[in-house]
Structures are given as structure tokens and as C-alpha cells.
Motif scaffolding. Structure first.
Motif, PDB file in Angstrom:
ATOM      1  N   ALA A 122       4.382  32.104  34.022  1.00 56.96           N
ATOM      2  CA  ALA A 122       4.079  30.917  33.214  1.00 56.96           C
ATOM      3  C   ALA A 122       2.599  30.554  33.337  1.00 56.96           C
ATOM      4  CB  ALA A 122       4.953  29.747  33.642  1.00 56.96           C
ATOM      5  N   TYR A 123       2.050  30.679  34.546  1.00 53.07           N
ATOM      6  CA  TYR A 123       0.631  30.369  34.742  1.00 53.07           C
ATOM      7  C   TYR A 123      -0.257  31.420  34.088  1.00 53.07           C
ATOM      8  CZ  TYR A 123      -3.867  29.542  36.943  1.00 53.07           C
ATOM      9  OH  TYR A 123      -5.207  29.316  37.149  1.00 53.07           O
ATOM     10  N   LEU A 124       0.069  32.704  34.272  1.00 51.74           N
ATOM     11  CA  LEU A 124      -0.758  33.786  33.739  1.00 51.74           C
ATOM     12  C   LEU A 124      -0.746  33.833  32.210  1.00 51.74           C
ATOM     13  CD1 LEU A 124       0.091  36.718  36.194  1.00 51.74           C
ATOM     14  CD2 LEU A 124      -1.981  35.326  36.147  1.00 51.74           C
ATOM     15  N   MET A 125       0.395  33.526  31.610  1.00 50.48           N
ATOM     16  CA  MET A 125       0.544  33.703  30.161  1.00 50.48           C
ATOM     17  C   MET A 125       0.306  32.434  29.360  1.00 50.48           C
ATOM     18  SD  MET A 125       3.867  36.221  30.279  1.00 50.48           S
ATOM     19  CE  MET A 125       3.792  36.676  28.554  1.00 50.48           C
ATOM     20  N   THR A 126       0.496  31.280  29.976  1.00 53.95           N
ATOM     21  CA  THR A 126       0.315  30.028  29.229  1.00 53.95           C
ATOM     22  C   THR A 126      -0.692  29.096  29.897  1.00 53.95           C
ATOM     23  OG1 THR A 126       2.078  28.847  30.413  1.00 53.95           O
ATOM     24  CG2 THR A 126       2.734  30.172  28.506  1.00 53.95           C
ATOM     25  N   MET A 127      -1.194  29.507  31.096  1.00 52.33           N
ATOM     26  CA  MET A 127      -2.101  28.664  31.877  1.00 52.33           C
ATOM     27  C   MET A 127      -1.472  27.316  32.209  1.00 52.33           C
ATOM     28  SD  MET A 127      -4.486  30.729  32.367  1.00 52.33           S
ATOM     29  CE  MET A 127      -5.638  29.675  33.245  1.00 52.33           C
ATOM     30  N   LYS A 128      -0.139  27.309  32.258  1.00 52.18           N
ATOM     31  CA  LYS A 128       0.584  26.083  32.582  1.00 52.18           C
ATOM     32  C   LYS A 128       0.594  25.886  34.098  1.00 52.18           C
ATOM     33  CE  LYS A 128       5.162  23.963  32.474  1.00 52.18           C
ATOM     34  NZ  LYS A 128       6.592  24.168  32.169  1.00 52.18           N
ATOM     35  N   ARG A 129       0.043  24.787  34.546  1.00 56.36           N
ATOM     36  CA  ARG A 129       0.002  24.480  35.974  1.00 56.36           C
ATOM     37  C   ARG A 129       1.098  23.484  36.320  1.00 56.36           C
ATOM     38  NH1 ARG A 129      -6.019  24.256  38.526  1.00 56.36           N
ATOM     39  NH2 ARG A 129      -6.833  26.177  37.606  1.00 56.36           N
ATOM     40  N   GLU A 130       1.777  23.796  37.402  1.00 53.95           N
ATOM     41  CA  GLU A 130       2.793  22.876  37.906  1.00 53.95           C
ATOM     42  C   GLU A 130       2.144  21.944  38.930  1.00 53.95           C
ATOM     43  OE1 GLU A 130       5.690  22.770  36.678  1.00 53.95           O
ATOM     44  OE2 GLU A 130       6.093  24.749  35.816  1.00 53.95           O
ATOM     45  N   ALA A 131       2.886  20.926  39.333  1.00 52.02           N
ATOM     46  CA  ALA A 131       2.428  20.046  40.407  1.00 52.02           C
ATOM     47  C   ALA A 131       2.317  20.861  41.699  1.00 52.02           C
ATOM     48  CB  ALA A 131       3.407  18.893  40.582  1.00 52.02           C
ATOM     49  N   TRP A 132       1.398  20.475  42.569  1.00 49.94           N
ATOM     50  CA  TRP A 132       1.160  21.256  43.788  1.00 49.94           C
ATOM     51  C   TRP A 132       2.415  21.386  44.638  1.00 49.94           C
ATOM     52  CZ3 TRP A 132       2.009  19.197  48.617  1.00 49.94           C
ATOM     53  CH2 TRP A 132       2.137  17.813  48.689  1.00 49.94           C
ATOM     54  N   LEU A 133       3.291  20.357  44.573  1.00 58.68           N
ATOM     55  CA  LEU A 133       4.515  20.389  45.371  1.00 58.68           C
ATOM     56  C   LEU A 133       5.443  21.517  44.910  1.00 58.68           C
ATOM     57  CD1 LEU A 133       6.041  18.993  47.654  1.00 58.68           C
ATOM     58  CD2 LEU A 133       7.088  17.479  45.946  1.00 58.68           C
ATOM     59  N   VAL A 134       5.435  21.814  43.611  1.00 56.67           N
ATOM     60  CA  VAL A 134       6.262  22.897  43.081  1.00 56.67           C
ATOM     61  C   VAL A 134       5.844  24.227  43.697  1.00 56.67           C
ATOM     62  CG1 VAL A 134       6.892  24.189  40.994  1.00 56.67           C
ATOM     63  CG2 VAL A 134       6.738  21.690  40.918  1.00 56.67           C
ATOM     64  N   TYR A 135       4.522  24.452  43.777  1.00 54.30           N
ATOM     65  CA  TYR A 135       4.018  25.704  44.356  1.00 54.30           C
ATOM     66  C   TYR A 135       4.309  25.777  45.860  1.00 54.30           C
ATOM     67  CZ  TYR A 135       1.602  26.406  39.928  1.00 54.30           C
ATOM     68  OH  TYR A 135       1.316  26.590  38.598  1.00 54.30           O
ATOM     69  N   VAL A 136       4.261  24.634  46.522  1.00 54.67           N
ATOM     70  CA  VAL A 136       4.566  24.616  47.962  1.00 54.67           C
ATOM     71  C   VAL A 136       6.005  25.052  48.211  1.00 54.67           C
ATOM     72  CG1 VAL A 136       4.869  23.113  49.978  1.00 54.67           C
ATOM     73  CG2 VAL A 136       2.827  22.879  48.547  1.00 54.67           C
ATOM     74  N   THR A 137       6.928  24.621  47.338  1.00 55.24           N
ATOM     75  CA  THR A 137       8.347  24.967  47.534  1.00 55.24           C
ATOM     76  C   THR A 137       8.604  26.462  47.338  1.00 55.24           C
ATOM     77  OG1 THR A 137       8.895  24.502  45.209  1.00 55.24           O
ATOM     78  CG2 THR A 137       9.117  22.685  46.790  1.00 55.24           C
ATOM     79  N   LEU A 138       7.665  27.170  46.709  1.00 50.88           N
ATOM     80  CA  LEU A 138       7.835  28.611  46.519  1.00 50.88           C
ATOM     81  C   LEU A 138       7.554  29.397  47.807  1.00 50.88           C
ATOM     82  CD1 LEU A 138       6.194  29.054  42.997  1.00 50.88           C
ATOM     83  CD2 LEU A 138       8.626  29.145  43.559  1.00 50.88           C
ATOM     84  N   ILE A 139       6.897  28.747  48.762  1.00 50.21           N
ATOM     85  CA  ILE A 139       6.581  29.432  50.037  1.00 50.21           C
ATOM     86  C   ILE A 139       7.856  29.858  50.766  1.00 50.21           C
ATOM     87  CG2 ILE A 139       5.516  29.161  52.317  1.00 50.21           C
ATOM     88  CD1 ILE A 139       3.421  27.328  50.980  1.00 50.21           C
TER      89      ILE A 139
END
Length: 324
Positions: A122-139
Motif C-alpha cells: 500500500a505504501y509502495l504503490m499508493t504512497m499511503k502512510r498509516e499512523a505510526w502505531l499501525v507500523y509498530v504493531t507489525l513488529i
């Protein structure tokens, strides 16, 4: 009124049971055929699945009218659906190949990382950024698979690569579908999308089957002369592949919001959260059933890794909900 509510509750329970049974059933039967039975033709098996999906989809929509038929309106829309079908084929074939080498439990652990790949694409193809907390939960999602891989007694590198590829392709299809079929005139519900994707997938898989799995039809017929059960296995397995899609659509459509009681407090869960909870539970049930049936060795480290991944997926779903 109470009779209608009771009937609706039983209908939903039955629907979820059918969804679980078809999903877990096709996964376990794929594993049995490709690994235990010795039918080592994952591309042909996928082509059988797609053929059944094409046939049953037409019957369900054109004859039984489960959903209204939506038509393809332009050549551009057809090309977009063909692109989705290609990615869909790559995902299913890779997943089936991985089942030849990996136990279902580890396969499900890797499959649970789909949100990670979805966020990346989603980020690579649409440059859509999620909230930082969303990325933290991917850890914990990724960390759990790393731990599970290190503790997996039946780890196989090629199978692992195929399973990761299948998971990534599944996430890519989801992102592509949102991009390619975003306009109101091009949106298709999942049943109609399958109606058009399945025959395209058969056309794509046929040359791949003939080239990479030479004489597979002759080999299958020879197997059938020695053991007629292979025919019934393939027919039942292919039918289940369609019912996975049908029950997934029906569960999404009919599952309502859920209200849970904690003492004097009531907590209402939205419809999509209920579906995610059911999906996570389905993966766990598949793991337990597969271990009981195939008796594959498991380690405490591997199960802890899988549990961490599932926990990460739950956190990810909650973070996504809060960020909206």
C-alpha cells in the motif's frame, strides 16, 4: 420475534461452521494430496480448483441468482481483472507448492503476516502512510514468524520462500484490487470477481501445467486406474475450493455486529472486527486440527512464535480501526 432471532443465530453459526470446514478442509486435503498421497502436481491441482470455481460461480450467479450478475463494461476493466487473476494464480500456486514441503501449522504462521505485506505494498504503490502505531504493531507480526522459523522442526527453505511469496501475492492482489477497481462503475463484489477471474486463471494455468507438469493428465488417469479415490479427492477438493469463496462471501454479508457482556458492561464490536476475530480463530483451529491429523512435530518456540504473530495481527487490526 424471539423465534426469528434464534433462527438467525443458528443460521449464522451454521454459516461460520461451513466457512471453517471448507477453509480448513481444502487446506488439509491440499496438504494430504501434495505431500502424503504423493500427487506432486500443484499447478494442475490449482487449475482444477479454478475450473470448479468458474463452473460453480456461473451456476450460483446465472442460475441460482445468489447475487445479481455484474457485467464487464470495457476492455480496460477486463485487462485489470486479468492482471488480478495473474497475481491470484501466483498466490494459489505458490501456496500449494509450499504445502509439499511445510506443515500446515507453519504455513498458517507465515500466512498470518499478510497485514505486513499489505502495508508495504500500500505504501509502495499508493504512497499511503498509516499512523505510526499501525507500523509498530507489525513488529510482533514479523518477529513471531522469525521466531517460529527458528523453532520449526520441519523447516524447508524452498517451501518457506514459496509460502512467503504466496502471502505477498495475496496482499498484492488486495492492494491492486483497491487500485484497479476503485471507480464505482468498475467495482465488483467478490462473487462476480471470482466469476471472471476463475476462467482467466484456467487459461493462464493451462500452458503452465502442460509445460511444467508434462503428461499430468495421463499420469492422473493412470493413478485413477490403480486407485479411483484420486478422482473423488480431486473432485471434492476442487468443489471445496469454490465453497471457500462462497462461504467467505456469505459470512462477510451475514455476520452482524457482536455485543459482549463483561459483568455489568456491554461492549459492541463492529461487523468487520467480528470477521477478523473469526478469521484469526480459524487459523488457530486449522493449526490444531492439522497437528492432530498429520502428527507433524512442533516445538514450544514455534508455537510461541505463531502466537506472537497472531497477537500482532490483532493489535494491527485494532490500530487500523483507531487510525480511521
Amino acid at each position: 420475534m424471539s423465534v426469528m432471532k434464534s433462527w438467525g443465530r443458528f443460521f449464522t453459526i451454521g454459516l461460520v461452521t461451513c466457512w471453517y470446514s471448507s477453509n480448513i478442509g481444502v487446506l488439509l486435503l491440499n496438504k494430504y494430496l501434495l505431500s502424503n498421497y504423493g500427487f506432486r502436481y500443484p499447478i494442475f491441482l490449482t487449475m482444477c480448483h479454478m475450473t470448479a470455481c468458474a463452473l460453480f460461480s456461473y451456476i450460483a450467479i446465472a442460475w441460482l441468482k445468489i447475487v445479481p450478475m455484474q457485467t464487464i463494461r470495457s476492455r480496460l476493466q477486463f485487462m485489470k481483472i486479468s492482471a488480478l487473476s495473474l497475481v491470484f494464480c501466483a498466490s494459489v500456486v505458490s501456496g500449494n507448492i509450499s504445502l509439499r514441503y511445510l506443515p500446515v501449522s507453519f504455513n498458517q504462521a507465515i500466512g498470518a503476516t499478510t497485514p505486513f505485506f499489505t502495508a508495504v505494498f500500500a505504501y509502495l504503490m499508493t504512497m499511503k502512510r498509516e499512523a505510526w502505531l499501525v507500523y509498530v504493531t507489525l513488529i510482533p507480526v514479523v518477529t513471531g514468524v522469525v521466531i517460529a522459523s527458528g523453532g520449526e522442526p520441519s523447516f524447508h527453505l524452498f517451501g518457506f520462500i514459496m509460502c512467503v511469496g504466496a502471502t505477498a501475492a495475496r496482499a498484492l492482489k488486495s492492494v491492486l484490487q483497491g487500485i484497479l477497481l476503485s471507480s464505482e462503475g468498475e467495482k465488483l463484489n467478490s462473487m462476480n470477481l471470482l466469476l471472471y477471474m476463475a476462467p482467466i486463471a484456467v487459461i493462464l494455468l493451462l500452458p503452465a501445467t502442460l509445460f511444467m507438469e508434462a503428461n499430468v493428465v495421463g499420469i492422473t488417469l493412470a493413478l485413477a486406474r490403480d486407485d479411483i479415490r484420486i478422482v473423488w479427492y480431486l473432485l471434492f477438493n476442487s468443489s471445496l475450493a469454490y465453497f471457500v469463496n462462497l462461504t467467505n462471501f456469505l459470512v462477510t454479508k451475514h455476520t452482524s455486529a457482536l455485543t459482549l457482556q463483561y459483568g455489568p458492561f456491554f461492549v459492541s464490536l463492529p461487523k468487520y472486527v467480528v470477521f477478523q476475530v473469526l478469521g484469526n480463530a480459524k487459523g488457530a483451529v486449522a493449526v490444531v486440527v492439522s497437528i492432530l491429523i498429520f502428527r507433524n512435530p512442533v516445538s514450544v518456540t514455534g508455537m510461541l512464535g505463531y502466537s506472537l504473530t497472531v497477537f500482532g495481527v490483532i493489535l494491527y487490526s485494532e490500530a487500523k480501526k483507531r487510525s480511521k
